[in-house]
Scaffold this motif. Sequence first.
Motif, PDB file in Angstrom:
ATOM      1  N   ARG A  26      15.153   5.998 -39.427  1.00 45.61           N
ATOM      2  CA  ARG A  26      14.053   5.082 -39.074  1.00 45.61           C
ATOM      3  C   ARG A  26      14.572   3.653 -38.964  1.00 45.61           C
ATOM      4  N   ILE A  28      17.504   2.803 -37.901  1.00 44.79           N
ATOM      5  CA  ILE A  28      18.162   2.707 -36.581  1.00 44.79           C
ATOM      6  C   ILE A  28      17.113   2.498 -35.487  1.00 44.79           C
ATOM      7  N   GLN A  29      15.998   3.214 -35.610  1.00 45.32           N
ATOM      8  CA  GLN A  29      14.910   3.019 -34.638  1.00 45.32           C
ATOM      9  C   GLN A  29      14.427   1.568 -34.638  1.00 45.32           C
ATOM     10  N   MET A  31      16.120  -1.049 -35.519  1.00 40.79           N
ATOM     11  CA  MET A  31      17.165  -1.890 -34.925  1.00 40.79           C
ATOM     12  C   MET A  31      17.098  -1.851 -33.406  1.00 40.79           C
ATOM     13  N   VAL A  32      16.938  -0.646 -32.854  1.00 45.13           N
ATOM     14  CA  VAL A  32      16.854  -0.506 -31.394  1.00 45.13           C
ATOM     15  C   VAL A  32      15.602  -1.226 -30.892  1.00 45.13           C
TER      16      VAL A  32
ATOM     17  N   TYR B   7      21.650  -1.539 -23.980  1.00 40.88           N
ATOM     18  CA  TYR B   7      20.769  -0.361 -23.864  1.00 40.88           C
ATOM     19  C   TYR B   7      19.346  -0.745 -23.444  1.00 40.88           C
ATOM     20  N   LEU B  15      14.730   5.501 -28.191  1.00 47.04           N
ATOM     21  CA  LEU B  15      13.774   5.608 -29.304  1.00 47.04           C
ATOM     22  C   LEU B  15      13.202   7.022 -29.381  1.00 47.04           C
ATOM     23  N   LEU B  18      15.810   9.157 -30.977  1.00 47.03           N
ATOM     24  CA  LEU B  18      15.944   8.872 -32.411  1.00 47.03           C
ATOM     25  C   LEU B  18      14.763   9.424 -33.202  1.00 47.03           C
TER      26      LEU B  18
END
Lengths: 96, 96, 96, 96
Positions: A26, A28-29, A31-32, B7, B15, B18
Motif C-alpha cells: 500500500r 508503494i501505491q 508513492m506512485v 511512469y 496502480l 499494485l
Amino acid sequence: MTGMTGYHHEKDQLLRRLRRVEGQVRGIQRMVDADSYCTEVLTQISATTKALQSVALRLLDDHLGHCVQDAIARGGEDADAKVTEATQAIARLLRA
Amino acid sequence: MTGMTGYHHEKDQLLRRLRRVEGQVRGIQRMVDADSYCTEVLTQISATTKALQSVALRLLDDHLGHCVQDAIARGGEDADAKVTEATQAIARLLRA
Amino acid sequence: MTGMTGYHHEKDQLLRRLRRVEGQVRGIQRMVDADSYCTEVLTQISATTKALQSVALRLLDDHLGHCVQDAIARGGEDADAKVTEATQAIARLLRA
Amino acid sequence: MTGMTGYHHEKDQLLRRLRRVEGQVRGIQRMVDADSYCTEVLTQISATTKALQSVALRLLDDHLGHCVQDAIARGGEDADAKVTEATQAIARLLRA
C-alpha cells in the motif's frame, strides 16, 4: 495430511509479517499516486520483495522441519513425494 | 527533477497492478489463516513476487525511457548520475 | 553500431573477472569429484552465481553509460530501441 | 557423515553439467574478447546463471532426498541440524 501445517506454531507471527508486507505494498501505491521518483519506488519494491522472500524462507524451514520431517519419520513412499514437492517449491521461488 | 515521473503516462495501470498485488498478499494471509498446505502458500508467494518484479521492470523501462533519456538528451553531469542511479536500482532488484 | 562496445575501456578487467569465475566453476567440479558435502558445494555455487551477476551489473552499467547514452545523444528511433533492448536484458537477468 | 554424499549416484552427470557451465563461461570470455555487443554478452550470462542454478537445484534435491532424509530416519538432534543447514543453503541461493 491431517490438516496440520508446518507453520502452525508461528501462524500469528507469519500473519503479522504478511500484514506488514501488505502495508508495504500500500505504501508503494501511495508513492506512485504521489508521483514519487522512479528509483525510490523501485527501492521500496526491492524491500518488499525481500520481505516476501523472507516469509517464504520461514515457511520453507517450517515445512522441511515438520511436514517433510514427519513424512520421513513415518517412512514409505510419501517421504520421497514430500522431498520432490519441497524441491519444486524451492525451484519456483528461485525463478520468481 | 521537475516533479514529472517516468511512469506518469501509465500511473493508473501501475496502480491497478499494485492493487492486484495487494490482493494477492491478502490472499496469502487468508491461506495461512485457513491452515493451507505449506507448498501451496509458497506457490502463491512465488506468484506474488513475480508480479512485483514485473511492476518493477515496467517502472525501470519507464525510468530509462523517460527520466534517464531526458537527462541524457539535456546532457551534462546529470546524465551520468542518472545512469549510475539506474544501475544501482537494478542491482537492488537483482539482490532482493 | 560501429563495433565499439560499452565495456571497451575495461575489457581486461572484465576478462580477469570472468577467468576468476571460470576458476570457481572448476573449483566446484573438484569439490564434486572429491565428494565434498552437498551444502558446501551449494555455498560455492551461490558465490559463483553472485560473481557472475556482478559481472553482468558492470556490463549493464557500461552499456547504459555508453551504448544507450550515445544512442540517446544521437537521438532518433534508435534511442528507444536501445532502451527497450536494455530493459529486456535486465528482465532476463532477473528471471535467470 | 560417513563420506557419502547425496549426489553420489549422479556424480558423473553433475560433473558433465559443470563442465558445460565452464564451457559457457569460456564462451563469455571469447565474446568479450571479440567485442561482442553488450546485451548479447548479458544474454549468455543469464543463460549461464540459469544453468548454475539448475545444478544447485539438483544438488539440493539430492541433499534433501538422501543426507537430510537419512538423518531424519536415524532421528535425534542431527535431523534438526540438517534441516536448518538446508534452509540456510536455500537462503544463500535465493540471495545470490
